[in-house]
Design a protein around this motif. Structure first.
Motif, PDB file in Angstrom:
ATOM      1  N   HIS A 110       0.849  -1.183  -0.143  1.00  7.88           N
ATOM      2  CA  HIS A 110      -0.140  -0.044   0.060  1.00  7.88           C
ATOM      3  C   HIS A 110       0.978   1.182  -0.194  1.00  7.88           C
ATOM      4  N   SER A 112       1.269   4.303   1.337  1.00  6.93           N
ATOM      5  CA  SER A 112       1.146   5.283   2.376  1.00  6.93           C
ATOM      6  C   SER A 112       1.738   4.677   3.458  1.00  6.93           C
ATOM      7  N   ARG A 116      -2.478   6.238   8.077  1.00  5.61           N
ATOM      8  CA  ARG A 116      -2.725   7.499   7.230  1.00  5.61           C
ATOM      9  C   ARG A 116      -2.956   7.133   5.776  1.00  5.61           C
ATOM     10  N   TRP A 117      -3.959   7.537   5.396  1.00  2.00           N
ATOM     11  CA  TRP A 117      -4.267   7.278   3.868  1.00  2.00           C
ATOM     12  C   TRP A 117      -4.560   6.087   3.382  1.00  2.00           C
ATOM     13  N   PRO A 122      -4.041   7.077  -2.243  1.00  2.00           N
ATOM     14  CA  PRO A 122      -3.271   7.786  -0.963  1.00  2.00           C
ATOM     15  C   PRO A 122      -2.080   8.527  -1.570  1.00  2.00           C
ATOM     16  N   ILE A 123      -1.510   8.526  -2.774  1.00  2.00           N
ATOM     17  CA  ILE A 123      -0.531   9.392  -3.396  1.00  2.00           C
ATOM     18  C   ILE A 123      -1.130  10.626  -3.448  1.00  2.00           C
ATOM     19  N   ARG A 125      -3.703  12.223  -2.254  1.00  2.00           N
ATOM     20  CA  ARG A 125      -4.156  12.858  -1.012  1.00  2.00           C
ATOM     21  C   ARG A 125      -3.343  13.284  -0.223  1.00  2.00           C
ATOM     22  N   ALA A 126      -2.060  12.600  -0.070  1.00  2.00           N
ATOM     23  CA  ALA A 126      -0.862  13.044   0.461  1.00  2.00           C
ATOM     24  C   ALA A 126      -0.293  14.416   0.103  1.00  2.00           C
ATOM     25  N   ASP A 131       1.360  16.999   3.045  1.00  2.00           N
ATOM     26  CA  ASP A 131       2.234  16.039   3.815  1.00  2.00           C
ATOM     27  C   ASP A 131       3.482  16.099   3.374  1.00  2.00           C
ATOM     28  N   THR A 134       5.491  10.376   3.049  1.00  2.00           N
ATOM     29  CA  THR A 134       4.554   9.285   2.964  1.00  2.00           C
ATOM     30  C   THR A 134       5.336   8.000   2.734  1.00  2.00           C
ATOM     31  N   SER A 153       7.565  -1.133   6.805  1.00  2.00           N
ATOM     32  CA  SER A 153       7.037   0.116   6.163  1.00  2.00           C
ATOM     33  C   SER A 153       8.438   0.964   5.886  1.00  2.00           C
ATOM     34  N   ALA A 204      -8.173   8.073   2.166  1.00  2.00           N
ATOM     35  CA  ALA A 204      -7.820   8.822   0.556  1.00  2.00           C
ATOM     36  C   ALA A 204      -9.043   8.680  -0.287  1.00  2.00           C
TER      37      ALA A 204
END
Length: 308
Positions: A110, A112, A116-117, A122-123, A125-126, A131, A134, A153, A204
């Motif tokens: 994923h 993000s 979050r997101w 997500p890309i 929206r960040a 932001d 990410t 992560s 997101a």
């Protein structure tokens, strides 16, 4: 490294490097699932997804169920006798039976830093949110929307001029680098599944083309982020003389001016706070142009009030 029997489930360009990394590592990808071919191009001919095309190039069976409600599709998946399934931007909700069928479960890449997101975009929206960072999260999937326990992560900084396309490419490459170590840890039992924090959850939402319009009464910083977030799709735009113009590149500058007022011949436009200096834009059906070349044609004059 333990060679795993896998299915891959993905659709867009973002998913392709991850599938390639899995194949390069020697895992046995016995089946690929992807969204059905869609009409594309002027002729509206059916075009398979990027993941579908890569799988066919390597002689891997491709399946394109509309959903997984059909018991026959569920059974066909179970009959693959998988060690795991890798899911990257597939586009379908997976029911519990699918999630539980592989011995090691389904693993999702994923774009993000969860929680979050969560969700579809997500890309973008960040970037829209401003932001500063990410990343990519690999999680063990459950029945929720991106709510599974985290296996790994990695953080990526969002630079002030980074577009959604640039961030997409960087995160896709990162996901490809992360997936095989995550699979190895699952296979040898060393994986540590960390529940997502309850705080910091954001969603997101899917992009709506209507969001891409530049409304000059908001801050220039917001509009500059919108230009970056909607590049390449759907493209931020404004109207001038009844024509819809797509903005490819722009910069927020400090200024005091009436929103929508074109301040100079270089297409600096007043905003609710500050001004947006447009650097590259595109007329319908034409190639993108630097603002200097654009203004040599049918120019937008200083003093023009742009609608919003």
């Amino acid at each position: 490294m333990t060679k795993l029997r896998l299915a891959f489930m993905g659709t867009p360009d973002f998913s392709v490097p991850v599938l390639q990394a899995i194949m390069d590592a020697g895992h046995d990808v016995v089946c690929v699932y992807s969204q059905p071919p869609r009409p594309a191009g002027r002729g509206k001919k059916l075009r398979p997804s990027p993941v579908h095309e890569l799988a066919e190039q390597h002689g891997i069976e491709v399946r394109c169920p509309v959903n997984f409600r059909d018991p026959a599709d569920q059974q066909a998946f179970a009959d693959l006798n998988l060690d795991a399934a890798v899911v990257v931007a597939y586009g379908l909700i997976l029911p519990k039976m699918i999630l539980n069928a592989p011995k090691l479960g389904c693993v999702n890449v994923h774009a993000s830093l969860l929680p979050r997101w969560r969700g579809a975009a997500p890309i973008q929206r960040a970037i829209l949110a401003g932001d500063e960072e990410t990343g990519v999260t690999i999680m063990a999937m459950d029945e929720g929307l991106d709510t599974g326990d985290m296996l790994a992560s990695e953080v990526v900084r969002i630079s002030p001029d980074m577009t959604a396309q640039c961030l997409h490419d960087e995160l896709s490459t990162l996901g490809a680098a992360m997936i095989c170590p995550a699979l190895d840890s699952l296979a040898d039992g060393s994986a540590v599944a960390v529940p997502q924090p309850e705080e910091g959850v954001t969603y997101a939402e899917k992009l709506d083309k209507a969001e891409a319009r530049l409304c000059w009464n908001v801050t220039a910083e917001e509009l500059a982020r919108k230009v970056r977030a909607f590049t390449p799709w759907p493209g931020a735009w404004f109207e001038a003389d009844g024509e819809r113009l797509k903005v490819i590149k722009a910069e927020a500058i400090p200024c005091c001016c009436t929103p929508g007022f074109v301040m100079d011949e270089e297409l600096t436009v007043g905003c609710g706070r500050g001004a947006l200096k447009i650097k590259c834009l595109q007329r319908p059906g034409k190639k993108p142009m630097d603002v200097e070349d654009f203004q040599r044609g049918r120019a937008i004059s200083r003093g023009t009030h742009l609608p919003y």
